[in-house]
Design a protein around this motif. Structure first.
Motif, mmCIF file in Angstrom:
data_model
loop_
_atom_site.group_PDB
_atom_site.id
_atom_site.type_symbol
_atom_site.label_atom_id
_atom_site.label_comp_id
_atom_site.label_asym_id
_atom_site.label_seq_id
_atom_site.Cartn_x
_atom_site.Cartn_y
_atom_site.Cartn_z
ATOM 1 N N GLY A 49 -1.199 -1.753 9.506
ATOM 2 C CA GLY A 49 -1.592 -1.980 10.900
ATOM 3 C C GLY A 49 -0.420 -2.034 11.860
ATOM 4 O O GLY A 49 -0.599 -1.967 13.072
ATOM 5 N N GLU A 50 0.796 -2.169 11.335
ATOM 6 C CA GLU A 50 1.984 -2.157 12.207
ATOM 7 C C GLU A 50 2.242 -0.756 12.747
ATOM 8 O O GLU A 50 2.812 -0.599 13.820
ATOM 9 C CB GLU A 50 3.237 -2.628 11.438
ATOM 10 C CG GLU A 50 3.232 -4.099 11.078
ATOM 11 C CD GLU A 50 3.496 -5.018 12.280
ATOM 12 O OE1 GLU A 50 3.738 -4.519 13.388
ATOM 13 O OE2 GLU A 50 3.447 -6.247 12.082
ATOM 14 N N ALA A 51 1.868 0.245 11.958
ATOM 15 C CA ALA A 51 2.148 1.631 12.366
ATOM 16 C C ALA A 51 1.081 2.556 11.779
ATOM 17 O O ALA A 51 1.376 3.420 10.959
ATOM 18 C CB ALA A 51 3.535 2.038 11.859
ATOM 19 N N PRO A 52 -0.175 2.369 12.215
ATOM 20 C CA PRO A 52 -1.262 3.124 11.571
ATOM 21 C C PRO A 52 -1.089 4.639 11.648
ATOM 22 O O PRO A 52 -1.440 5.361 10.714
ATOM 23 C CB PRO A 52 -2.514 2.664 12.313
ATOM 24 C CG PRO A 52 -2.066 1.797 13.431
ATOM 25 C CD PRO A 52 -0.639 1.447 13.251
ATOM 26 N N GLU A 53 -0.494 5.111 12.751
ATOM 27 C CA GLU A 53 -0.347 6.564 12.928
ATOM 28 C C GLU A 53 0.688 7.162 11.976
ATOM 29 O O GLU A 53 0.694 8.365 11.732
ATOM 30 C CB GLU A 53 0.112 6.891 14.364
ATOM 31 C CG GLU A 53 -0.694 6.234 15.463
ATOM 32 C CD GLU A 53 -2.110 6.775 15.496
ATOM 33 O OE1 GLU A 53 -2.239 7.999 15.427
ATOM 34 O OE2 GLU A 53 -3.064 5.973 15.569
ATOM 35 N N HIS A 54 1.593 6.302 11.504
ATOM 36 C CA HIS A 54 2.687 6.802 10.667
ATOM 37 C C HIS A 54 2.513 6.480 9.186
ATOM 38 O O HIS A 54 3.370 6.807 8.386
ATOM 39 C CB HIS A 54 4.020 6.195 11.137
ATOM 40 C CG HIS A 54 4.518 6.766 12.415
ATOM 41 N ND1 HIS A 54 4.054 6.350 13.636
ATOM 42 C CD2 HIS A 54 5.429 7.742 12.654
ATOM 43 C CE1 HIS A 54 4.665 7.043 14.585
ATOM 44 N NE2 HIS A 54 5.499 7.899 14.015
ATOM 45 N N THR A 55 1.425 5.758 8.842
ATOM 46 C CA THR A 55 1.320 5.239 7.476
ATOM 47 C C THR A 55 0.239 5.939 6.665
ATOM 48 O O THR A 55 -0.874 6.149 7.151
ATOM 49 C CB THR A 55 1.010 3.714 7.527
ATOM 50 O OG1 THR A 55 2.001 3.092 8.340
ATOM 51 C CG2 THR A 55 1.022 3.090 6.140
ATOM 52 N N ILE A 56 0.596 6.260 5.416
ATOM 53 C CA ILE A 56 -0.394 6.782 4.467
ATOM 54 C C ILE A 56 -0.338 5.863 3.242
ATOM 55 O O ILE A 56 0.743 5.609 2.697
ATOM 56 C CB ILE A 56 -0.074 8.239 4.045
ATOM 57 C CG1 ILE A 56 -0.027 9.146 5.279
ATOM 58 C CG2 ILE A 56 -1.100 8.744 3.030
ATOM 59 C CD1 ILE A 56 0.442 10.575 4.980
ATOM 60 N N ILE A 57 -1.498 5.351 2.843
ATOM 61 C CA ILE A 57 -1.529 4.434 1.691
ATOM 62 C C ILE A 57 -1.595 5.246 0.404
ATOM 63 O O ILE A 57 -2.381 6.188 0.282
ATOM 64 C CB ILE A 57 -2.731 3.469 1.808
ATOM 65 C CG1 ILE A 57 -2.544 2.585 3.058
ATOM 66 C CG2 ILE A 57 -2.869 2.599 0.553
ATOM 67 C CD1 ILE A 57 -3.780 1.833 3.482
#
Ligand code: 0K2
Ligand code: SF4
Length: 327
Positions: free
Chosen positions: A138-146
């Motif tokens: 949630g700190e960087a949703p646009e940049h994160t892939i789980i």
């Protein structure tokens, strides 16, 4: 016929409470002492049934989301951390937030913010749906892939393979995470490592202790709740490192007598969210079954402590000043 097999317990150390859990649980206790009930807690303060039940009995109210908290009331954020969106939602309701996020989780949040600012894609190794992963992502949703598993490392797609970094949940299996990273790096050779270990000292230390005792054990009992990632990992590690069987229990009463058949050495450990009293109950039960020789298997000594959340420190200071005025 008397039972002549030698029965012993190998007790892992370190085990149980880590510095972040200790701090989070004390934060709720102090909030209750200072302000009385109700104190709301968003999600389980730590993933342990006994801790949640005990704090509920003392007046804590556990909720799933901040919109269940009355306007203006006090809410504690759990040790697993929250996303900026959750903080904002709490502010929008004028809640008095107390942040019990473990400082080692906050460290990972800060790494996520920095890498997102550099426009990197963050491959966040962790379990989708786990509170900590939701908070960090949630700190960087646009940049994160789980990346949920080593297998997912083989298929995950990124916008720019030359611009990727991996971060992780703090409570994963060290070995499995290294496998995931190896598989990611095979596909993205320029993959950048985090500046320091994201899997925290407590998770690592508890796994190392289990690795040491597991080869000698017919059975390893892990005390911890089903939703406690680090506790569940300890069962997996015990089995991988040679324990013949391993089970997780919330409490001694969940131990099945059938597990002791043909068993002479029992390993015992507990997750980072588990109070020692629950381990004592297991040792008492084992002693009652003839496993009364307990050898500690220690692989590290821990002395880390964190200061309490700043909101609690400020309230304690104010209370002290009031008391001094009255004296
Ligand atoms: O192991 P989990 O992350 O599921 O969490 P807990 O069992 O509550 O252990 C404490 C860790 C909290 C944050 O890292
Ligand atoms: Fe902090 Fe590690 Fe404990 Fe989680 S397990 S609360 S990251 S010390």
């Amino acid at each position: 016929m008397p039972d002549t097999t030698e029965k012993r317990v190998l007790l892992a150390a370190p085990r149980g409470y880590c510095a972040g859990v200790d701090r989070a649980v004390i934060a709720v206790e102090k909030a209750l002492e200072l302000h009385g009930s109700p104190i709301y807690v968003r999600k389980e303060i730590v993933h342990n049934k006994y801790v949640v039940e005990t704090l509920s009995e003392r007046g804590a109210i556990f909720v799933n989301e901040t919109d269940e908290v009355p306007e203006g009331a006090r809410v504690v954020f759990s040790a697993h951390g929250v996303s900026p969106a959750v903080r904002q939602a709490a502010d929008d309701r004028n809640l008095l937030s107390i942040d019990a996020t473990c400082p080692l989780v906050t460290k990972v949040h800060k790494e996520a913010v920095r890498f997102a600012r550099e426009d990197q894609t963050i491959l966040l190794i962790g379990h989708e749906g786990h509170e900590e992963v939701e908070g960090t992502a949630g700190e960087a949703p646009e940049h994160t892939i789980i990346v949920n598993s080593p297998e997912e490392a083989d298929t995950v797609e990124v916008p720019d393979p030359d611009n990727v970094v991996w971060l992780s949940q703090t409570t994963l299996s060290v070995d499995e995470t290294m496998d995931t990273v190896k598989r990611l790096r095979a596909r993205f050779p320029k993959l950048q490592d985090p500046p320091s270990d994201d899997i925290c000292y407590a998770t690592q230390n508890r796994q190392v202790a289990v690795k040491k005792l597991a080869p000698e054990c017919d059975l390893v009992i892990v005390v911890g709740s089903a939703n406690s990632s680090n506790s569940v990992r300890l069962v997996e590690v015990a089995l991988e490192y040679g324990a013949r069987t391993s089970y997780r229990v919330d409490r001694a009463t969940e131990i099945d007598e059938a597990w002791f058949e043909g068993v002479s050495t029992v390993g015992v450990t507990s997750g980072a969210s588990v109070p020692e009293i629950l381990v004592r109950d297991v040792l008492d039960l084992l002693a009652g079954r003839g496993f009364d020789t307990v050898e500690e298997v220690r692989t590290a000594t821990e002395d880390l402590m964190f200061s309490l959340p700043r909101e609690i420190r400020a309230d304690l200071k104010e209370k002290q000043a009031e008391n001094a005025m009255r004296a």
